[in-house]
Motif scaffolding. Structure first.
Motif, short mmCIF file in Angstrom:
data_model
loop_
_atom_site.label_atom_id
_atom_site.label_comp_id
_atom_site.label_asym_id
_atom_site.label_seq_id
_atom_site.Cartn_x
_atom_site.Cartn_y
_atom_site.Cartn_z
N ALA A 28 0.83 -1.20 0.00
CA ALA A 28 0.00 0.00 0.00
C ALA A 28 0.87 1.26 0.00
CB ALA A 28 -0.94 -0.01 1.20
N ALA A 29 1.95 1.24 0.76
CA ALA A 29 2.84 2.40 0.81
C ALA A 29 3.53 2.61 -0.55
CB ALA A 29 3.89 2.21 1.91
N LYS A 30 3.94 1.52 -1.16
CA LYS A 30 4.59 1.61 -2.47
C LYS A 30 3.62 2.16 -3.51
CE LYS A 30 7.44 -1.04 -5.65
NZ LYS A 30 8.08 -2.33 -5.91
N GLU A 31 2.40 1.62 -3.53
CA GLU A 31 1.40 2.09 -4.47
C GLU A 31 0.99 3.53 -4.17
OE1 GLU A 31 -1.78 -0.78 -4.44
OE2 GLU A 31 -0.59 -2.24 -5.56
N GLY A 32 1.13 3.95 -2.92
CA GLY A 32 0.78 5.31 -2.53
C GLY A 32 1.90 6.31 -2.75
N GLY A 33 3.03 5.84 -3.28
CA GLY A 33 4.13 6.76 -3.60
C GLY A 33 5.04 7.09 -2.43
N SER A 34 5.13 6.23 -1.44
CA SER A 34 6.01 6.49 -0.29
C SER A 34 7.47 6.55 -0.73
CB SER A 34 5.84 5.41 0.77
OG SER A 34 4.59 5.53 1.39
N SER A 35 8.26 7.22 0.05
CA SER A 35 9.68 7.39 -0.25
C SER A 35 10.44 6.07 -0.09
CB SER A 35 10.30 8.43 0.69
OG SER A 35 10.32 7.92 2.02
N ARG A 36 11.61 6.02 -0.67
CA ARG A 36 12.47 4.83 -0.51
C ARG A 36 12.79 4.58 0.96
NH1 ARG A 36 17.14 4.94 -5.16
NH2 ARG A 36 15.72 4.87 -6.94
N GLU A 37 12.99 5.65 1.70
CA GLU A 37 13.32 5.52 3.12
C GLU A 37 12.17 4.88 3.88
OE1 GLU A 37 13.65 8.46 1.43
OE2 GLU A 37 15.83 8.37 1.17
N GLU A 38 10.96 5.31 3.58
CA GLU A 38 9.79 4.75 4.26
C GLU A 38 9.62 3.28 3.88
OE1 GLU A 38 6.40 4.48 6.70
OE2 GLU A 38 8.12 5.81 6.65
N LEU A 39 9.79 2.96 2.61
CA LEU A 39 9.68 1.56 2.17
C LEU A 39 10.75 0.71 2.83
CD1 LEU A 39 8.86 2.07 -1.61
CD2 LEU A 39 7.27 1.45 0.23
N ALA A 40 11.95 1.24 2.96
CA ALA A 40 13.04 0.50 3.61
C ALA A 40 12.72 0.26 5.08
CB ALA A 40 14.36 1.26 3.47
N ARG A 41 12.11 1.24 5.73
CA ARG A 41 11.74 1.10 7.15
C ARG A 41 10.69 -0.01 7.31
NH1 ARG A 41 8.36 3.95 11.25
NH2 ARG A 41 7.09 4.77 9.57
N ILE A 42 9.71 -0.03 6.42
CA ILE A 42 8.69 -1.07 6.48
C ILE A 42 9.31 -2.44 6.19
CG2 ILE A 42 6.53 -1.92 5.45
CD1 ILE A 42 5.94 1.09 4.74
N ALA A 43 10.17 -2.50 5.18
CA ALA A 43 10.82 -3.77 4.82
C ALA A 43 11.66 -4.30 5.97
CB ALA A 43 11.68 -3.58 3.57
N GLN A 44 12.30 -3.40 6.70
CA GLN A 44 13.13 -3.83 7.83
C GLN A 44 12.30 -4.51 8.91
OE1 GLN A 44 16.44 -3.94 8.01
NE2 GLN A 44 16.22 -4.97 9.97
N VAL A 45 11.11 -4.00 9.16
CA VAL A 45 10.22 -4.63 10.14
C VAL A 45 9.85 -6.04 9.67
CG1 VAL A 45 7.98 -4.49 11.30
CG2 VAL A 45 9.33 -2.42 10.96
N GLY A 46 9.56 -6.18 8.38
CA GLY A 46 9.25 -7.49 7.84
C GLY A 46 10.43 -8.45 7.97
N LYS A 47 11.63 -7.96 7.74
CA LYS A 47 12.83 -8.80 7.88
C LYS A 47 13.01 -9.26 9.32
CE LYS A 47 15.30 -6.71 4.03
NZ LYS A 47 16.35 -5.76 3.63
N GLU A 48 12.71 -8.39 10.26
CA GLU A 48 12.84 -8.76 11.67
C GLU A 48 11.82 -9.84 12.04
OE1 GLU A 48 15.19 -7.68 14.13
OE2 GLU A 48 16.14 -7.22 12.21
N LEU A 49 10.60 -9.71 11.55
CA LEU A 49 9.60 -10.73 11.83
C LEU A 49 10.01 -12.07 11.20
CD1 LEU A 49 6.37 -8.60 11.36
CD2 LEU A 49 7.22 -9.58 13.51
N SER A 50 10.54 -12.03 10.00
CA SER A 50 11.04 -13.27 9.36
C SER A 50 12.18 -13.86 10.16
CB SER A 50 11.52 -12.97 7.94
OG SER A 50 10.44 -12.65 7.11
N ARG A 51 13.04 -13.01 10.65
CA ARG A 51 14.17 -13.47 11.47
C ARG A 51 13.67 -14.15 12.74
NH1 ARG A 51 17.51 -9.83 14.80
NH2 ARG A 51 19.04 -11.19 15.74
N ALA A 52 12.66 -13.57 13.36
CA ALA A 52 12.09 -14.16 14.57
C ALA A 52 11.53 -15.55 14.27
CB ALA A 52 10.99 -13.26 15.14
N LEU A 53 10.85 -15.69 13.14
CA LEU A 53 10.31 -17.00 12.76
C LEU A 53 11.45 -18.00 12.54
CD1 LEU A 53 7.52 -15.85 10.29
CD2 LEU A 53 7.17 -17.08 12.46
N ASP A 54 12.51 -17.56 11.89
CA ASP A 54 13.66 -18.44 11.64
C ASP A 54 14.31 -18.88 12.95
OD1 ASP A 54 13.27 -18.25 8.92
OD2 ASP A 54 14.86 -16.76 8.62
N LEU A 55 14.50 -17.93 13.86
CA LEU A 55 15.13 -18.25 15.15
C LEU A 55 14.28 -19.24 15.95
CD1 LEU A 55 16.39 -14.73 16.23
CD2 LEU A 55 17.84 -16.74 15.81
#
Length: 115
Positions: A28-55
């Motif tokens: 939704a943020a990407k389709e809404g034209g969010s900045s690269r920084e905002e998209l990177a911040r959202i992606a980082q949260v997703g990576k952390e959740l994936s990391r938690a699942l892996d651990l």
């Protein structure tokens, strides 16, 4: 002799659900034209959740992995709170989720009169 206190079972399904919500927020943020920084911040949260699942799912990690998984998941959950606020409309999130399921962009339709 003290009774050892073990960590509660890791909520795999709930963390996967939250990861899906974060992915939807990203789309939704990407389709809404969010900045690269905002998209990177959202992606980082997703990576952390994936990391938690892996651990949590790694048998080699044992109890220390489960403990680390909880810490990572707790931190990520706090970060999810910063991705939206109570005034964020749900429609763009729902449309982003639907487009991921159908593989296409769907136009936002208004509700028919009388509903």
């Amino acid at each position: 002799m003290p009774i050892p206190v073990s960590a509660p079972p890791f909520p795999f399904d709930a963390v996967r659900d939250l990861l899906g919500v974060v992915r939807t927020i990203y789309v939704a943020a990407k389709e809404g034209g969010s900045s690269r920084e905002e998209l990177a911040r959202i992606a980082q949260v997703g990576k952390e959740l994936s990391r938690a699942l892996d651990l949590a799912g790694s048998p080699q990690q044992g109890a220390s992995g489960l403990s680390a998984a909880w810490k990572v998941a707790d931190r990520a959950m706090l970060q999810v709170n910063d991705l939206v606020d109570p005034l964020t409309p749900a429609a763009p999130l729902l449309m982003a989720a639907r487009s991921r399921v159908t593989g296409s962009r769907l136009a936002l339709r208004s509700k028919p009169q009388g509903r």
